[in-house]
Structures are given as C-alpha cells and as structure tokens.
Design a protein around this motif. Sequence first.
Motif, PDB file in Angstrom:
ATOM      1  N   MET A   1      11.387 -52.364  43.608  1.00  0.00           N
ATOM      2  CA  MET A   1      12.476 -51.876  42.754  1.00  0.00           C
ATOM      3  C   MET A   1      13.760 -51.727  43.573  1.00  0.00           C
ATOM      4  N   ASN A   2      14.886 -52.077  42.951  1.00  0.00           N
ATOM      5  CA  ASN A   2      16.192 -51.925  43.591  1.00  0.00           C
ATOM      6  C   ASN A   2      16.553 -50.442  43.621  1.00  0.00           C
ATOM      7  N   PHE A   3      16.598 -49.877  44.836  1.00  0.00           N
ATOM      8  CA  PHE A   3      16.815 -48.434  45.011  1.00  0.00           C
ATOM      9  C   PHE A   3      18.155 -48.004  44.427  1.00  0.00           C
ATOM     10  N   GLU A   4      19.231 -48.750  44.735  1.00  0.00           N
ATOM     11  CA  GLU A   4      20.564 -48.378  44.267  1.00  0.00           C
ATOM     12  C   GLU A   4      20.662 -48.451  42.744  1.00  0.00           C
ATOM     13  N   TYR A   5      20.049 -49.488  42.179  1.00  0.00           N
ATOM     14  CA  TYR A   5      20.075 -49.635  40.719  1.00  0.00           C
ATOM     15  C   TYR A   5      19.307 -48.502  40.044  1.00  0.00           C
ATOM     16  N   PHE A   6      18.188 -48.098  40.646  1.00  0.00           N
ATOM     17  CA  PHE A   6      17.376 -47.011  40.094  1.00  0.00           C
ATOM     18  C   PHE A   6      18.166 -45.705  40.051  1.00  0.00           C
ATOM     19  N   ILE A   7      18.865 -45.377  41.150  1.00  0.00           N
ATOM     20  CA  ILE A   7      19.666 -44.148  41.204  1.00  0.00           C
ATOM     21  C   ILE A   7      20.805 -44.212  40.189  1.00  0.00           C
ATOM     22  N   ALA A   8      21.487 -45.384  40.130  1.00  0.00           N
ATOM     23  CA  ALA A   8      22.608 -45.545  39.204  1.00  0.00           C
ATOM     24  C   ALA A   8      22.150 -45.390  37.760  1.00  0.00           C
ATOM     25  N   LYS A   9      20.953 -45.918  37.459  1.00  0.00           N
ATOM     26  CA  LYS A   9      20.415 -45.821  36.105  1.00  0.00           C
ATOM     27  C   LYS A   9      20.131 -44.369  35.732  1.00  0.00           C
ATOM     28  N   ARG A  10      19.598 -43.596  36.702  1.00  0.00           N
ATOM     29  CA  ARG A  10      19.348 -42.179  36.454  1.00  0.00           C
ATOM     30  C   ARG A  10      20.647 -41.409  36.246  1.00  0.00           C
ATOM     31  N   LEU A  11      21.680 -41.795  36.980  1.00  0.00           N
ATOM     32  CA  LEU A  11      22.981 -41.134  36.819  1.00  0.00           C
ATOM     33  C   LEU A  11      23.557 -41.385  35.431  1.00  0.00           C
ATOM     34  N   VAL A  12      23.377 -42.604  34.946  1.00  0.00           N
ATOM     35  CA  VAL A  12      23.941 -42.974  33.651  1.00  0.00           C
ATOM     36  C   VAL A  12      23.197 -42.290  32.515  1.00  0.00           C
ATOM     37  N   LYS A  13      21.874 -42.267  32.600  1.00  0.00           N
ATOM     38  CA  LYS A  13      21.063 -41.781  31.489  1.00  0.00           C
ATOM     39  C   LYS A  13      20.608 -40.335  31.633  1.00  0.00           C
ATOM     40  N   GLY A  14      20.957 -39.705  32.760  1.00  0.00           N
ATOM     41  CA  GLY A  14      20.525 -38.327  32.966  1.00  0.00           C
ATOM     42  C   GLY A  14      21.145 -37.377  31.958  1.00  0.00           C
TER      43      GLY A  14
ATOM     44  N   LEU B   1      29.038 -48.344  42.341  1.00  0.00           N
ATOM     45  CA  LEU B   1      29.547 -49.600  41.790  1.00  0.00           C
ATOM     46  C   LEU B   1      28.679 -50.074  40.635  1.00  0.00           C
ATOM     47  N   TYR B   2      27.367 -49.895  40.753  1.00  0.00           N
ATOM     48  CA  TYR B   2      26.467 -50.191  39.631  1.00  0.00           C
ATOM     49  C   TYR B   2      26.825 -49.328  38.425  1.00  0.00           C
ATOM     50  N   ASN B   3      27.081 -48.067  38.704  1.00  0.00           N
ATOM     51  CA  ASN B   3      27.449 -47.134  37.641  1.00  0.00           C
ATOM     52  C   ASN B   3      28.752 -47.578  36.962  1.00  0.00           C
ATOM     53  N   ALA B   4      29.727 -47.942  37.787  1.00  0.00           N
ATOM     54  CA  ALA B   4      31.010 -48.386  37.248  1.00  0.00           C
ATOM     55  C   ALA B   4      30.861 -49.684  36.454  1.00  0.00           C
ATOM     56  N   ALA B   5      30.020 -50.611  36.951  1.00  0.00           N
ATOM     57  CA  ALA B   5      29.792 -51.878  36.252  1.00  0.00           C
ATOM     58  C   ALA B   5      29.200 -51.620  34.870  1.00  0.00           C
ATOM     59  N   TYR B   6      28.308 -50.649  34.783  1.00  0.00           N
ATOM     60  CA  TYR B   6      27.710 -50.305  33.496  1.00  0.00           C
ATOM     61  C   TYR B   6      28.774 -49.784  32.526  1.00  0.00           C
ATOM     62  N   LEU B   7      29.650 -48.945  33.024  1.00  0.00           N
ATOM     63  CA  LEU B   7      30.721 -48.408  32.176  1.00  0.00           C
ATOM     64  C   LEU B   7      31.678 -49.515  31.725  1.00  0.00           C
ATOM     65  N   ILE B   8      31.964 -50.447  32.639  1.00  0.00           N
ATOM     66  CA  ILE B   8      32.839 -51.574  32.290  1.00  0.00           C
ATOM     67  C   ILE B   8      32.191 -52.424  31.202  1.00  0.00           C
ATOM     68  N   LEU B   9      30.879 -52.661  31.321  1.00  0.00           N
ATOM     69  CA  LEU B   9      30.168 -53.457  30.327  1.00  0.00           C
ATOM     70  C   LEU B   9      30.206 -52.796  28.950  1.00  0.00           C
ATOM     71  N   ILE B  10      30.075 -51.469  28.914  1.00  0.00           N
ATOM     72  CA  ILE B  10      30.171 -50.767  27.631  1.00  0.00           C
ATOM     73  C   ILE B  10      31.554 -50.984  27.020  1.00  0.00           C
ATOM     74  N   GLY B  11      32.605 -50.839  27.846  1.00  0.00           N
ATOM     75  CA  GLY B  11      33.965 -51.062  27.360  1.00  0.00           C
ATOM     76  C   GLY B  11      34.170 -52.484  26.873  1.00  0.00           C
ATOM     77  N   LEU B  12      33.633 -53.467  27.615  1.00  0.00           N
ATOM     78  CA  LEU B  12      33.770 -54.865  27.221  1.00  0.00           C
ATOM     79  C   LEU B  12      33.034 -55.141  25.912  1.00  0.00           C
ATOM     80  N   PHE B  13      31.863 -54.540  25.747  1.00  0.00           N
ATOM     81  CA  PHE B  13      31.089 -54.750  24.525  1.00  0.00           C
ATOM     82  C   PHE B  13      31.881 -54.303  23.296  1.00  0.00           C
ATOM     83  N   TRP B  14      32.380 -53.073  23.330  1.00  0.00           N
ATOM     84  CA  TRP B  14      33.136 -52.566  22.185  1.00  0.00           C
ATOM     85  C   TRP B  14      34.468 -53.290  22.027  1.00  0.00           C
ATOM     86  N   GLY B  15      35.079 -53.668  23.138  1.00  0.00           N
ATOM     87  CA  GLY B  15      36.330 -54.417  23.071  1.00  0.00           C
ATOM     88  C   GLY B  15      36.143 -55.781  22.422  1.00  0.00           C
ATOM     89  N   ASN B  16      35.068 -56.491  22.794  1.00  0.00           N
ATOM     90  CA  ASN B  16      34.782 -57.793  22.189  1.00  0.00           C
ATOM     91  C   ASN B  16      34.447 -57.657  20.718  1.00  0.00           C
TER      92      ASN B  16
END
Length: 413
Positions: free
Chosen positions: A1-14, A327-342
């Motif tokens: 498992m990608n350690f950084e991605y795992f932590i970022a995912k917990r930060l987003v969904k915590g 950066l993973y956390n920020a990328a996730y936030l950017i993707l949410i913005g792009l989704f609603w923007g599109n």
Amino acid sequence: MNFEYFIAKRLVKGKEDKSSISTPIVKIAIFAIAIGMVMMLITVATSVGLQRKIREKVAAFNGHVLISSFDNNSSVESLVPISLDKNFYSDIEDLEGVEHIQGVATKMGLIRTESDFEGIVVKGVGKDYNWNYFKEYLVEGRLPNYEGKLNEEVLLSSHIANRLGLTIGDKAITYFLKKNAVSNSKPFIRAFKIVGIYNSGFLEFDKTFLFADIRHVIKMNKWSPDEVGSFEVFIDNFDEIDQQGQIIYERIPSTLDSQTITLKYMTIFEWLKLFDLNVIGIIGIIILVAGINMITALLVLILEKTPMIGILKALGSNDWSIRKVFLYNAAYLILIGLFWGNLLGIGVLFVQQKYGVLELNPETYYVSTAPVYIDVSFVLLLNLGTMVLCLLMLLVPSYIIAKIAPTKSIRFQ
C-alpha cells in the motif's frame, strides 16, 4: 500500500476534520477551482465557436479560395469571364484537400418597389453550387433550383426583404445597367421571383447579395454559356488554407489570380486572431487565482496538521514523503473542484448551444447568438493543464514542511 496515499485518504475522509478551521478555507479553494473551470470552458468554447462560425459564414459567400481574372481589378462585379474549358479547372478539382469548386458570376443591380429601392449585388450561381451552408441560414421558403431550364427563382436576405417589404412569392423587379451603354439606353430589367429568404447574421453580406441563376448574368454580359465570372474553391481543412491557396495559385494560368478569404477579409481574420491572445490571458489569470486559493488552503492544512507532521518525522518519515501526503490531499481537492466545474460549465454550454440564451449584436460580432463549440480534446487539455499547473504551484509552499521541527511540532496547538 502507498503510505502517503493512505495518510492523505484518512485526512480527507476523517470525520474529525469536518468541523476543523480549515474546512471553510478548503471549500473556498474548491469553489475557486470549480468557478475557474466554468469560466475557462465558457471562454474557450465561445471563442472557438465564434471563430469557426464567422469562418463558415465568410466561406459560404466566397469559398475558401477565390479565382478570378486580373482584369477585374478587385471589382465587386465580374467584368472578364473565365472559360470552363481551361485545364486548370479539372486539375484543381482533383487536388488533395480540395472539397469542391464552383463557378459564379456577380453583377450589380437595383431592386425597386413602388415606394423604395435598394442597391444589391446579384450573385449568379449554377447547378454546381454548394447550398449546404445556406440550409442553416434559410428562415423562410426554400432554396432555388437551377438544375433545369433558366428560371427567375432567387434567394433574398431577410435584411433586404424587410427594408423593401418583400416576402415569399413576391416579384423583385431588378434593374441592371448595360455594358458600355450610352446615357439614354434602357437598362436590363428582370422580374425575379422570391422563393427563399435567408439570414446569415453577417450583415455585411446580407445587405449585399441576392442569389439568382448564373445564366441571367451570362446572358446580360453576352458571355458564352461555358464562361463564368470567377471560381470559388472549398477546402477540407481551414488550418491549411494558406498552403492550399499557394498550391492553387501555382496551378492557374498567369492571367488569373487567386486569393484566400484570410487575405481578402484580412481585417476580420486579424480581429479573430486577437481572440486567441485574450483566451490565453484569461486562462492564465484564472489558473493563477485558483492556484493562490489552493496555496492558501494547503498552508492552512499544514498549519493545522503540524502535530501530525512532527509525529511522522519522529517515526522516520522524510520531508518529501510528508509533502506527498499534502500534495495528494490537494490533488483530491482540485479534482473535486474540476468535477463540479466541468459539470456546471458543460451544462451551461449545452444550454447555450441548444437555446441560444446569450445574444450578441450581429453588427459587431457577425452573429446573433454566442456560438459554442465543444470538443473533448480541449476539455481534457484544460483539466489536465489546470491540475498540473496548480500542483506545480503547490510544490513551493509545501517546502515549509522541511522547516517544522519534530520536538516543537508535536506539542503545537
């Protein structure tokens, strides 16, 4: 498992983060990304749509490349005929990239009614004329049919029809001066029958052209049946118009000249090129604003998670590994913005494309409603470019993580 991605995912969904101080700032950053994407999609789609629509309209009345005699001296009226028997006609028709070639002839005239009159240019066209463009512009009646014998059917613009009070089925009494006529000679008179009314939205052309059977112009000019005033050449790819124009020029006799519409209407096409600079500037400003909002959100997230950063460093994580978490956390936030923007941006464009909500002044923009061109490639490119540029902008503020000392950050409140 990608350690950084795992932590970022917990930060987003915590769940503990739902009421944190960073929540409103993160929402503002997402909103900025979404609105920025909406504006970029609308800017690019309407700009490209306007450019394509104006190009189509200019080509509808002129072709992409116009071949005429040098002796015409840029006259609106066809003065010197060109024979259809010349070899270059078939050579150009067979050229790769050439879609269609058609013979036309123009003659200046005057439509007169009981109460008014209007100067026009009669554009004579034959059975080889490409009416595909005008099917879109036809607002009343039908297109003329010149397949059979010589007839009086004409296509008139709504601008001229409204000025003269003419409608479908009416006779348009048109006067033409005779060539080399003396002062007291009578003009040619034609009683054309209006069978169709068009509105291209391009006022410069709508107030000028009436379409009639080319055989009327040939007869009045006393030309041979196999002669025309000029040729209009249509090409497959507008982006290659300069190259195709040069190839066509090399294939025609020295007595003839060819001119692309980009040269003939240089002012219009130079104006269109300015749109590209405006679009680049608008996109740059929007991405900069969105990037600044994401930088602010990232700094707040780092500040809020300072104790966590200290613990990760104490456990042996290096600076780059921790930076990747954010950066993973920020990328996730950017993707949410792009989704609603599109979702919102493409929705707005489809509404405009179908219903034409946004109207424009045709005297300024040559169209009555803002045209929209939606292409998957430019949508993907905008999304990818926004994501990459925003992440690159976030690399610099993420360096602040290297300044955080584990001994102090663990106790940071």
